[in-house]
Scaffold this motif. Structure first.
Motif, PDB file in Angstrom:
ATOM      1  N   ILE A   6       0.875  -1.189   0.000  1.00  0.00           N
ATOM      2  CA  ILE A   6       0.000   0.000   0.000  1.00  0.00           C
ATOM      3  C   ILE A   6       0.907   1.233   0.000  1.00  0.00           C
ATOM      4  N   CYS A   7       0.696   2.134  -0.961  1.00  0.00           N
ATOM      5  CA  CYS A   7       1.721   3.149  -1.241  1.00  0.00           C
ATOM      6  C   CYS A   7       1.220   4.583  -1.030  1.00  0.00           C
ATOM      7  N   PRO A   8       2.165   5.501  -0.767  1.00  0.00           N
ATOM      8  CA  PRO A   8       1.827   6.925  -0.641  1.00  0.00           C
ATOM      9  C   PRO A   8       1.983   7.630  -1.990  1.00  0.00           C
ATOM     10  N   PHE A   9       1.722   8.945  -1.996  1.00  0.00           N
ATOM     11  CA  PHE A   9       1.740   9.657  -3.281  1.00  0.00           C
ATOM     12  C   PHE A   9       3.126  10.138  -3.691  1.00  0.00           C
ATOM     13  N   MET A  16       9.202   4.550  -7.012  1.00  0.00           N
ATOM     14  CA  MET A  16      10.207   3.926  -6.144  1.00  0.00           C
ATOM     15  C   MET A  16       9.597   3.126  -4.997  1.00  0.00           C
ATOM     16  N   ILE A  17       8.619   3.709  -4.314  1.00  0.00           N
ATOM     17  CA  ILE A  17       8.180   3.070  -3.069  1.00  0.00           C
ATOM     18  C   ILE A  17       7.551   1.693  -3.302  1.00  0.00           C
ATOM     19  N   PRO A  18       6.700   1.507  -4.300  1.00  0.00           N
ATOM     20  CA  PRO A  18       6.209   0.128  -4.515  1.00  0.00           C
ATOM     21  C   PRO A  18       7.361  -0.855  -4.738  1.00  0.00           C
ATOM     22  N   VAL A  26      -0.738  -4.889  -5.434  1.00  0.00           N
ATOM     23  CA  VAL A  26      -0.236  -3.529  -5.198  1.00  0.00           C
ATOM     24  C   VAL A  26      -1.421  -2.577  -5.231  1.00  0.00           C
ATOM     25  N   LYS A  27      -1.497  -1.705  -4.193  1.00  0.00           N
ATOM     26  CA  LYS A  27      -2.492  -0.626  -4.205  1.00  0.00           C
ATOM     27  C   LYS A  27      -1.734   0.703  -4.191  1.00  0.00           C
ATOM     28  N   PRO A  28      -1.644   1.363  -5.372  1.00  0.00           N
ATOM     29  CA  PRO A  28      -0.937   2.642  -5.410  1.00  0.00           C
ATOM     30  C   PRO A  28      -1.745   3.730  -4.714  1.00  0.00           C
ATOM     31  N   CYS A  30       5.120  -0.986   8.528  1.00  0.00           N
ATOM     32  CA  CYS A  30       4.404   0.242   8.178  1.00  0.00           C
ATOM     33  C   CYS A  30       5.277   1.453   8.432  1.00  0.00           C
ATOM     34  N   GLN A  31       5.669   2.118   7.355  1.00  0.00           N
ATOM     35  CA  GLN A  31       6.527   3.299   7.454  1.00  0.00           C
ATOM     36  C   GLN A  31       5.655   4.541   7.498  1.00  0.00           C
ATOM     37  N   GLY A  32       5.940   5.415   8.446  1.00  0.00           N
ATOM     38  CA  GLY A  32       5.096   6.583   8.663  1.00  0.00           C
ATOM     39  C   GLY A  32       5.790   7.889   8.323  1.00  0.00           C
ATOM     40  N   GLY A  33       5.307   8.961   8.917  1.00  0.00           N
ATOM     41  CA  GLY A  33       5.764  10.303   8.592  1.00  0.00           C
ATOM     42  C   GLY A  33       7.079  10.663   9.259  1.00  0.00           C
ATOM     43  N   ALA A  34       7.444  11.940   9.133  1.00  0.00           N
ATOM     44  CA  ALA A  34       8.757  12.357   9.605  1.00  0.00           C
ATOM     45  C   ALA A  34       8.783  13.855   9.826  1.00  0.00           C
ATOM     46  N   LYS A  35       9.753  14.276  10.606  1.00  0.00           N
ATOM     47  CA  LYS A  35      10.092  15.707  10.714  1.00  0.00           C
ATOM     48  C   LYS A  35      11.588  15.706  10.989  1.00  0.00           C
ATOM     49  N   GLY A  89      11.382   9.505  14.154  1.00  0.00           N
ATOM     50  CA  GLY A  89      12.790   9.076  14.144  1.00  0.00           C
ATOM     51  C   GLY A  89      13.191   8.564  12.783  1.00  0.00           C
ATOM     52  N   ASN A  90      12.801   9.310  11.720  1.00  0.00           N
ATOM     53  CA  ASN A  90      13.109   8.801  10.387  1.00  0.00           C
ATOM     54  C   ASN A  90      14.564   9.072  10.007  1.00  0.00           C
ATOM     55  N   MET A  91      14.983  10.336  10.156  1.00  0.00           N
ATOM     56  CA  MET A  91      16.353  10.693   9.752  1.00  0.00           C
ATOM     57  C   MET A  91      16.828  11.886  10.566  1.00  0.00           C
TER      58      MET A  91
HETATM   59  P1  NAD Z   1      -1.443   8.779   3.426  1.00  0.00           P
HETATM   60  O1  NAD Z   1      -1.243   8.198   4.769  1.00  0.00           O
HETATM   61  O2  NAD Z   1      -2.513   9.809   3.253  1.00  0.00           O
HETATM   62  O3  NAD Z   1      -1.792   7.627   2.365  1.00  0.00           O
HETATM   63  C1  NAD Z   1      -0.991   6.480   2.227  1.00  0.00           C
HETATM   64  C2  NAD Z   1      -1.856   5.319   1.751  1.00  0.00           C
HETATM   65  O4  NAD Z   1      -2.852   5.042   2.727  1.00  0.00           O
HETATM   66  C3  NAD Z   1      -2.585   5.597   0.438  1.00  0.00           C
HETATM   67  O5  NAD Z   1      -2.503   4.443  -0.360  1.00  0.00           O
HETATM   68  C4  NAD Z   1      -4.025   5.884   0.879  1.00  0.00           C
HETATM   69  O6  NAD Z   1      -4.965   5.438  -0.074  1.00  0.00           O
HETATM   70  C5  NAD Z   1      -4.162   5.091   2.162  1.00  0.00           C
HETATM   71  N1  NAD Z   1      -5.022   5.751   3.163  1.00  0.00           N
HETATM   72  C6  NAD Z   1      -5.129   7.082   3.409  1.00  0.00           C
HETATM   73  N2  NAD Z   1      -5.970   7.295   4.435  1.00  0.00           N
HETATM   74  C7  NAD Z   1      -6.399   6.086   4.849  1.00  0.00           C
HETATM   75  C8  NAD Z   1      -7.280   5.651   5.878  1.00  0.00           C
HETATM   76  N3  NAD Z   1      -7.884   6.521   6.684  1.00  0.00           N
HETATM   77  N4  NAD Z   1      -7.493   4.334   6.019  1.00  0.00           N
HETATM   78  C9  NAD Z   1      -6.877   3.442   5.221  1.00  0.00           C
HETATM   79  N5  NAD Z   1      -6.027   3.795   4.224  1.00  0.00           N
HETATM   80  C10 NAD Z   1      -5.789   5.095   4.040  1.00  0.00           C
HETATM   81  O7  NAD Z   1      -0.024   9.345   2.950  1.00  0.00           O
HETATM   82  P2  NAD Z   1       0.312  10.235   1.675  1.00  0.00           P
HETATM   83  O8  NAD Z   1      -0.223  11.609   1.905  1.00  0.00           O
HETATM   84  O9  NAD Z   1      -0.053   9.523   0.423  1.00  0.00           O
HETATM   85  O10 NAD Z   1       1.909  10.251   1.755  1.00  0.00           O
HETATM   86  C11 NAD Z   1       2.633  11.192   2.501  1.00  0.00           C
HETATM   87  C12 NAD Z   1       3.048  10.624   3.835  1.00  0.00           C
HETATM   88  O11 NAD Z   1       3.821   9.452   3.651  1.00  0.00           O
HETATM   89  C13 NAD Z   1       3.925  11.568   4.641  1.00  0.00           C
HETATM   90  O12 NAD Z   1       3.525  11.526   5.977  1.00  0.00           O
HETATM   91  C14 NAD Z   1       5.314  10.994   4.459  1.00  0.00           C
HETATM   92  O13 NAD Z   1       6.226  11.304   5.494  1.00  0.00           O
HETATM   93  C15 NAD Z   1       5.020   9.546   4.431  1.00  0.00           C
HETATM   94  N6  NAD Z   1       6.092   8.803   3.796  1.00  0.00           N
HETATM   95  C16 NAD Z   1       6.893   8.060   4.591  1.00  0.00           C
HETATM   96  C17 NAD Z   1       7.954   7.361   4.038  1.00  0.00           C
HETATM   97  C18 NAD Z   1       8.867   6.554   4.897  1.00  0.00           C
HETATM   98  O14 NAD Z   1       9.675   5.812   4.348  1.00  0.00           O
HETATM   99  N7  NAD Z   1       8.791   6.628   6.207  1.00  0.00           N
HETATM  100  C19 NAD Z   1       8.172   7.418   2.662  1.00  0.00           C
HETATM  101  C20 NAD Z   1       7.317   8.186   1.882  1.00  0.00           C
HETATM  102  C21 NAD Z   1       6.272   8.872   2.456  1.00  0.00           C
END
Ligand code: NAD
Length: 490
Positions: free
Chosen positions: A147-150, A155-157, A173-175, A247-252, A410-412
């Motif tokens: 499951i991928c972000p925007f 790269m991420i997939p 894969v769910k982009p 599950c990789q999350g956000g960062a600051k 604690g990403n970087m």
């Molecule tokens: P997002 O969390 O909005 O979406 C990511 C995925 O989750 C998408 O596929 C979306 O369809 C799904 N999603 C969104 N809301 C959902 C919900 N309520 N329930 C279930 N699924 C849901 O993230 P984004 O805006 O696409 O990407 C930006 C974020 O990703 C930033 O916080 C960034 O730091 C993070 N990111 C982290 C890394 C890492 O390696 N740690 C890499 C890239 C991006």
């Protein structure tokens, strides 16, 4: 009316039955490029059924034969490199150079996964007791979902998919629904590479598709990248349903600048980190912590670098920074800048509402530099995910490391210095998973794990390299007794 994209299930491109769709918007122009069908449980179930059917034969395919499909995919990705990069820029907004860079990283993961025959090897001990041997073998987990972000559509997939497939899993894969076109292009190549039907499936959608993945009993492994609240949610629900999850999350991300740093080089590198991909990198530096005498010079030179950055359409020559992903995102970033000012920050460079001639409908935010945000402010702890750097001067390196270690993410973290001793202290003490020394985007190569810590990651095994192999396999230990006297029969 924008063309509705299709899913790729069981080796065929299929129209989605979903009644809802979301426009894919070119963030530089505001133009609708396509529409993402917001698929739900029935389409996830169809993909999971296809993956289940395909699994026994794929699992039995020798790893070296599975790798041949990846070699073909690498060649096809290289053949269509520029077209794919252009698609990424169109839907995501980043510059063509940035799109090429992420595609190169995607290909590198395919290359590493091609080493699967050796990466998959287990280990053994002869004679753990007289006539008894013990061995560990790795077997695939089953069906894996990604499951991928925007922000990195190519790269991420590929941090996950090549490893999952190489290890003998079948995949879904769910982009991101915001940038699905790059994956459409990649799946055309997956089709051309000739993977057996059902081995790799593509389902478009957003939350409903994610929930269906998390609840589907046949899916055994979930890899997710996105914001921290969603990463936490996906991890909890996936694991509560008995799946393994990463599950990789956000960062600051903070960067520390010591007084002995080469300021000119540091500013160039940090500006690329803060403003590259319009600040929408999970490894973007968003807080600069100059120590002692470094503060004044760093702030002045950095503000100048921010002002002189060329903002525009990612397709145009000479542009250094494209738009952010959407109007919503622009509005959110600009309101956080306003809130920072309300909380007491000084806006050294204000990038709100820049005029980009010819792209008036785009979602642009210019480079922004803030200073003097009070400790404990809400914006100080919030991931802005836009081209905004906050400067937070401190007196000592210990103050700076304390700032890094108190943060929830604690990403970087990075350090700029010419002192080896300071670098070692920082590397040793920083509570983050990716560390940069005189580097602004400490992105691990494909053969290293992408190692976020704390609220930036939920799970234990990370993306890429050996961690990928471990995540997508389960270990089996065999203890065998073959008494000596039996061999005397022969
Ligand atoms: P997002 O969390 O909005 O979406 C990511 C995925 O989750 C998408 O596929 C979306 O369809 C799904 N999603 C969104 N809301 C959902 C919900 N309520 N329930 C279930 N699924 C849901 O993230 P984004 O805006 O696409 O990407 C930006 C974020 O990703 C930033 O916080 C960034 O730091 C993070 N990111 C982290 C890394 C890492 O390696 N740690 C890499 C890239 C991006």
């Amino acid at each position: 009316m924008a063309v509705k994209l299709t899913n790729f299930i069981n080796g065929h491109w299929q129209e989605s039955a979903a009644s809802e769709a979301l426009d894919v918007i070119n963030p530089a122009t505001g133009e609708a490029l396509a529409a993402t069908p917001l698929c739900g449980a029935s389409e996830v179930a169809a993909a999971a059924d296809a993956a289940t059917q395909a699994y026994p034969a794929w699992r039995r395919t020798p790893p070296n034969d599975r790798a041949q499909f990846l070699y073909k995919l690498k060649a096809l990705l290289e053949r269509d490199f520029d077209d794919i990069a252009r698609t990424t820029t169109l839907e995501c907004g980043k510059t063509l150079a940035e799109s090429r860079g992420e595609l190169q990283r995607a290909i590198e993961n395919v290359e590493v996964a091609c080493g699967v025959p050796i990466l998959l090897q287990g280990y053994n001990s002869e004679d753990i007791a007289p006539g008894i041997d013990e061995l560990m073998i790795r077997q695939p987990v089953g069906i894996a979902a990604i499951i991928c972000p925007f922000n990195f559509p190519a790269m991420i997939p590929m941090w996950f998919l090549p490893y999952a497939l190489a290890c003998g899993n079948t995949c879904i894969v769910k982009p991101s629904e915001k940038v699905p076109m790059t994956m459409q292009a990649l799946f055309r190549l997956i089709e051309e590479a000739g993977f057996p039907k059902g081995v790799v499936n593509l389902v478009n959608g957003s939350r409903d598709a994610v929930d269906a993945i998390l609840d589907h009993p046949a899916i055994r492994a979930v890899s997710f990248v996105g914001s921290t609240p969603v990463a936490r949610y996906v991890y909890s629900r996936a694991t509560a349903n008995g799946k393994r999850a990463q599950c990789q999350g956000g960062a600051k991300n903070p960067i520390i600048v010591l007084p002995d740093a080469d300021i000119e080089m540091t500013v160039r590198i940090v500006a690329d980190s803060s403003f590259g991909c319009a600040g929408q990198r999970c490894l973007a530096s968003s807080v600069a912590i100059p120590v002692g005498d470094a503060a004044q010079e760093f702030s002045a030179v950095f503000a100048e670098a921010a002002r002189s950055r060329v903002v525009g359409s990612g397709l145009d020559e000479g542009v250094e920074m494209g738009p952010v992903i959407s109007h919503d995102s622009k509005a959110r970033i600009e309101s956080l800048i306003a809130k920072a000012a309300a909380e007491g920050a000084e806006i050294l460079v204000d990038g709100r509402s820049p005029r980009i001639s010819g792209y008036e409908a785009g979602s642009f935010v210019g480079p922004t530099v803030l200073s003097g945000l009070p400790a404990g402010s809400e914006v100080g702890a919030t991931e802005i995910f836009g081209p905004v750097l906050t400067i937070h001067p401190v007196e000592t390196i210990d103050d700076a490391i304390g700032y890094v270690n108190r943060a929830a993410y604690g990403n970087m973290a990075c350090l700029f210095t010419s002192s080896g001793a300071a670098a070692r202290k920082f590397r040793y003490e920083a509570e983050v998973g990716n560390v940069g020394i005189n580097v602004g985007v400490a992105a691990p190569m494909a053969y290293f794990p992408f190692s976020g810590w704390k609220d930036s990651f939920f799970g234990d095994l990370h993306a890429q390299g050996r961690h990928g192999i471990e995540f997508y396999t389960q270990t089996k230990v065999v203890v065998e007794r073959w008494p000596d006297h039996w061999s005397r029969k022969f």
